[in-house]
Design an enzyme around this catalytic site. Structure first.
Site, short mmCIF file in Angstrom:
data_model
loop_
_atom_site.label_atom_id
_atom_site.label_comp_id
_atom_site.label_asym_id
_atom_site.label_seq_id
_atom_site.Cartn_x
_atom_site.Cartn_y
_atom_site.Cartn_z
N ASP A 81 0.81 -1.22 0.00
CA ASP A 81 0.00 0.00 0.00
C ASP A 81 0.84 1.26 0.00
OD1 ASP A 81 0.81 -0.75 2.62
OD2 ASP A 81 -0.63 0.64 3.48
N GLU A 148 0.15 -1.53 5.51
CA GLU A 148 1.20 -1.12 6.44
C GLU A 148 0.98 0.30 6.93
OE1 GLU A 148 5.09 0.74 7.62
OE2 GLU A 148 3.73 1.29 5.99
#
Length: 491
Positions: A81, A148
């Protein structure tokens, strides 16, 4: 406008080609599925085994090159991400629209948004190695984690037995020439304060106050630089002048992510017509004060008001307004303590990342970081006490551990020696005040020997994010040389 083809022609081509593909597929936190599916299809075409675990992490395996089958198993780790941040005047939907990378001299930047070099460059390097036929390496695993940036869901969810590796190379560091052997832990704090609303009094005019033009940035990496926090600057003005100007607040919002220093904040309010000249004077004075205080760190800071044509239907009651503004003004923010053990490194910090009024409540999202648990607990206690005084509720969640430095790490020595042999200078061995996933991996893989490296990335978590082209090549060369030097397993 730079084309993806031009990006792909940068050195190393394979890495930049993957980065161009990553930019083309939307992948903000919690919306990584399209990128994950693209990588899975590619790996299947390459004949590389892929495992998707129960939270969405990808584990891709590649056999050793000939003659290196007995080397220790290495997992190269990155997260799927990216942080979705954009300038206020940029039209961009991070769930639907591609990132627009562009070459600007020695840097690659994006067009009005975060670039996603954090951690797209690391991810691209891992995928480029998986796709190569001319890179010597032992048995490889690539771990790409989800979410994350917004909660470390992937790292929290990684279960024991999923990895076979002896060594983990995390690719989420952001400074060439630095090798990271430890990081801060953290916890999210959400504060909710019940607020009373009432009908707008008559005879008032509506305005919106804007704080804008701040640099923002990563709430760990950049927290020690003294940058302005738009939420705090807005609260400071209201705490100082709301009573004087008979301001009645209808709405107040600022920031978008708990782990990004807020660049913009705004407050919709009403004021008696007779106080408008004084309001204009106070705004001009406040802008001058902030420009003087932050002239070096925030040269583009702006404080302005706009008159609203329509009136809001409700405003905060005066007691609620005072409690909320005083809470925001008193809320700690920034560096709480510098480390005694590691000079120049922030030990404990807090970021007042997001503020809003919704469903009859004032809401604040903070991220507390610390290299030590007791430092984190101290700030938790401070926020809990402040919330109690204000009559607010606080929820602490998502606590993740720091990565305790291991000065005897074999892989750290390999990376250090390799760097010196290539560049004929010593790298800096560092601990970062940011939340790498390494500390969470230690829970199920306590014997995993870990290190973190990466290229130079400036202003992550903000629209000014950029990655230095030359250092991407240096990071790539170091990573490949390290893989070639991984030792054999001992009996």
């Amino acid at each position: 406008m730079t084309t993806t083809q031009e990006i792909s022609q940068l050195y190393p081509n394979a890495l930049w080609n993957w980065f161009a593909q990553i930019c083309a597929i939307p992948h903000p936190s919690k919306h990584e599925a399209k990128l994950s599916e693209h990588i899975q299809r590619w790996a299947a075409e390459k004949g590389l085994p892929v495992v998707v675990d129960h939270v969405g992490n990808l584990i891709i395996r590649k056999p050793a090159t000939a003659g290196m089958e007995n080397r220790k198993i290495v997992v190269i780790q990155a997260h799927l991400d990216m942080v979705p941040q954009k300038n206020a005047d940029k039209q961009h939907d991070f769930v639907l629209d591609a990132i627009e990378p562009r070459i600007d001299g020695e840097w690659v930047k994006a067009n009005g948004t975060t670039l996603g070099a954090d951690n797209g460059i690391g991810m691209a390097s891992a995928l480029a190695i998986l796709g190569a036929n001319d890179i010597p390496h032992g048995p490889l695993e690539v771990l790409l984690t989800v979410d994350e940036e917004a909660g470390m869901t992937g790292a929290f969810g990684l279960q024991a037995g999923m990895l076979n590796a002896d060594i983990l190379i995390n690719t989420d560091s952001e400074q060439e020439g630095e090798i990271y052997m430890g990081c801060a832990g953290g916890v999210d704090a959400e504060i909710r304060l019940p607020l009373e609303m009432e009908t707008v009094p008559s005879g008032l005019q509506a305005f919106t106050l804007y704080i804008s033009g701040l640099k923002g940035g990563h709430s760990g990496v950049n927290i020690h630089l003294g940058r302005g926090n738009a939420n705090k600057l807005l609260a400071r003005f209201m705490a100082g002048h709301a009573d004087e100007l008979n301001i009645r607040i209808a709405d107040i919002t600022g920031g978008t992510l708990r782990n990004a220093i807020p660049r913009e904040a705004q407050c919709q309010f009403l004021i008696p017509s007779a106080h408008i000249p004084l309001l204009t004077q106070r705004i001009a004075q406040y802008e001058q004060i902030l420009q003087a205080e932050l002239s070096q760190t925030e040269p583009s800071l702006k404080v302005r008001i706009e008159e609203n044509k329509s009136l809001p239907q409700q405003v905060l009651s005066l007691p609620s307004q005072q409690r909320w503004i005083h809470f925001l003004n008193a809320c700690p923010n920034g560096v709480i303590r510098m480390s005694d053990d590691i000079p120049g490194v922030t030990e404990t910090s807090l970021n007042l990342g997001v503020i809003s009024i919704e469903n009859g409540q004032g809401r604040a999202l903070c991220l507390i970081r610390s290299l030590i648990d007791t430092g984190r607990e101290q700030v938790e206690s401070m926020l809990t006490s402040l919330s109690a005084i204000a009559g607010a509720e606080i929820t602490l969640s998502g606590c993740y551990p720091g990565w305790k430095p291991d000065t005897s790490s074999p892989v750290m020595k390999i990376v250090k020696d390799t760097y010196e042999s290539i560049y004929h200078k010593e790298p800096d061995i560092m601990v970062i005040h940011a939340g790498l996933e390494c500390g969470l991996f230690k829970k199920h893989y306590p014997e995993l020997d870990m290190v973190s490296i990466g290229p130079t990335i400036r202003f992550p978590h903000g629209p000014d994010e950029m990655v230095n082209i030359k250092t991407v090549g240096q990071y790539w060369e170091l990573l490949l040389a390290v893989l070639a030097r991984i030792p054999e397993k001992t009996a």
